[in-house]
Design a protein around this motif. Sequence first.
Motif, PDB file in Angstrom:
ATOM      1  N   GLY A  14      26.598  17.207   1.185  1.00  0.00           N
ATOM      2  CA  GLY A  14      25.367  16.788   1.845  1.00  0.00           C
ATOM      3  C   GLY A  14      24.554  15.803   1.012  1.00  0.00           C
ATOM      4  N   ALA A  17      26.288  10.340   1.579  1.00  0.00           N
ATOM      5  CA  ALA A  17      27.517  10.153   2.374  1.00  0.00           C
ATOM      6  C   ALA A  17      27.614  11.207   3.472  1.00  0.00           C
ATOM      7  N   SER A  41      26.188  22.522  -0.744  1.00  0.00           N
ATOM      8  CA  SER A  41      25.812  23.572  -1.685  1.00  0.00           C
ATOM      9  C   SER A  41      24.504  23.212  -2.386  1.00  0.00           C
ATOM     10  N   ILE A  44      25.071  22.709  -6.220  1.00  0.00           N
ATOM     11  CA  ILE A  44      25.670  21.491  -6.799  1.00  0.00           C
ATOM     12  C   ILE A  44      24.805  20.296  -6.412  1.00  0.00           C
ATOM     13  N   VAL A  47      24.305  13.135  -6.505  1.00  0.00           N
ATOM     14  CA  VAL A  47      24.281  12.208  -7.641  1.00  0.00           C
ATOM     15  C   VAL A  47      22.858  11.694  -7.881  1.00  0.00           C
ATOM     16  N   VAL A  49      21.108   8.998  -7.341  1.00  0.00           N
ATOM     17  CA  VAL A  49      20.698   7.604  -7.549  1.00  0.00           C
ATOM     18  C   VAL A  49      21.147   6.787  -6.341  1.00  0.00           C
ATOM     19  N   ALA A  52      19.115   0.719  -3.513  1.00  0.00           N
ATOM     20  CA  ALA A  52      19.092  -0.623  -2.927  1.00  0.00           C
ATOM     21  C   ALA A  52      20.216  -0.762  -1.912  1.00  0.00           C
ATOM     22  N   VAL A 187      31.845  25.687  -1.514  1.00  0.00           N
ATOM     23  CA  VAL A 187      33.258  25.855  -1.169  1.00  0.00           C
ATOM     24  C   VAL A 187      34.006  26.330  -2.409  1.00  0.00           C
ATOM     25  N   LEU A 335      31.281   8.673  -2.709  1.00  0.00           N
ATOM     26  CA  LEU A 335      31.879   8.682  -4.046  1.00  0.00           C
ATOM     27  C   LEU A 335      33.229   9.385  -4.062  1.00  0.00           C
ATOM     28  N   ILE A 348      26.415   2.396  -0.356  1.00  0.00           N
ATOM     29  CA  ILE A 348      25.961   2.956   0.922  1.00  0.00           C
ATOM     30  C   ILE A 348      26.639   2.193   2.062  1.00  0.00           C
TER      31      ILE A 348
END
Length: 501
Positions: A14, A17, A41, A44, A47, A49, A52, A187, A335, A348
Amino acid sequence: METSAPLDIVIVGGGTAGWMVGTALVSGLRPHQARVRLVESDEIATVGVGEATIPAMRDYNRFVGIDEVEMMRETNGTFKLGIEFLDWGFKGSSYHHPFGVHGAGIGGAGFHHHWNRARLAGHDLDIEQFSYAIAAARADRFEFPNPDPDKIDSTYSYAYHFDASLYARYLRKVAEGRGLKRTEGKVVDVTRDPLSGDVASITLASGEVVKGDFFVDCTGFRGLLIGQTLDSPFEEWTDWLPCDRAWAVPCARADRFTPFTRSTAREAGWQWRIPLQHRTGNGYVYSSRYISDDEAAATLMANLDGEALAEPRQVRFKAGRRTASWTRNVMAAGLASGFLEPLESTSIYLIQVAVMNLLKLFPGKRVEPALVEEFNRRVDMEYDRVRDFLILHYHANTRTDGELWKHCREMEIPESLKHKLELFRHRGVAPNYHDGLFALPSWISVLLGQGVLPGGYDRLVDNVPLAQALAEMERQRSAITRRMPAMPTHADFVARHCAIS
Ligand code: FAD
């Protein structure tokens, strides 16, 4: 034979992406076609960041029916007319990659060919003066492009800077409102069908088993399904793109509220500066081969625009992509499918490419290999083109500091990029992709900005006498200059249009 029962799609992850994929699926598919569930989760972290974007983002927002003003408010968004590159070709150099053209074509030949003929004839003209987007960016001004294609202020496009975590949160609201089912859970196991080898279900830490017909892996660098389960190989591009780490730090809003991203080349990489409404994002992308983590952090902290609001945070990565982003009944996005450093803000966009192609090539309960092959061809093509474009920034340099720059200048580059450089050096011919990134104006800005100059020009240029072409160029330049003072400042435009309360 295809059945008419809806496809059960399970998205794992989540971050940006996961929520972009989920929102597009519930926006593009009807309930009788698919049921979409997203598992993420809280344990976890994402990322965290990514601030732009490029103009294609607006197509995604339009597709899912997002209100721009609402989105900008929810994500602390600002407008972006392009990227300013400082010190890239050599120390002291600067250029813009604008979201728009450098001048309009004259007599059937592209503007840059006319500019080049003039240059070869001894006229010293700054090509950036013919770009409306650059003029506005330099003056910190913004407004929406004029819809009338005959007007000078129609010759550009725009994108956004925003807080990507807030964007994901905003999309979650949209997607859940349209029927996406979200489950919080980690998971811990993945089960494959013993006969087909496809992924059959995932097991959560709670013990719940979530079955699906089709899975989308959005688990970030982990690649839980695509990599850890299905072993889709990761093709590394680290020889060409050696940067493998970044320090990122949020800062207070800087005095200058620019409608562009800034990228400043440094000894072992480059630093970004991204203005949001409430803060300015700063980060240093660097190669651990050429600088230590401590030195990189110190370089960033010594070059901040605005007061740091937190300690710098490190992210590690590797340039490259999965050789098959869609494998069996799993498609990876974000990613999990690959990584290209954010030099041209393309990650993105690559999520958008993945989900829009999934919708176009939407599978049935049994996945047709031809669809998978076509999907992977399209995704690979996009990655490869962006890769070449990024390598160009590093390769075409004459910097004398730092081993990174020497390595990049002297390295063997991909044949595809070699070919593009030869064509441009010969006669100013550059790619003009209409089915993905990057289009002609982007290539021209970076090639010329990094000092790659064409020795010739399009033969059609000679149909227009030089003096006539120069007069037309001057007309275009002065139309831009005249229009500029009427444009609102970026700060005023944001305050009026989409300010956060
Ligand atoms: P993540 O954000 O890592 O999300 C992964 C998700 O998977 C999380 O929700 C996590 O909880 C979940 N997950 C993982 N494992 C499990 C499990 N076992 N069970 C359940 N859930 C699990 N992109 C741009 O377009 N523009 C930029 O300016 C830009 N700047 C960047 C700067 C840097 C330094 C970096 C590294 C990236 C940048 N990006 C940028 C890329 C951008 O951040 C990512 O493409 C984007 O955030 C998508 O991340 P993601 O959703 O794939 O992964």
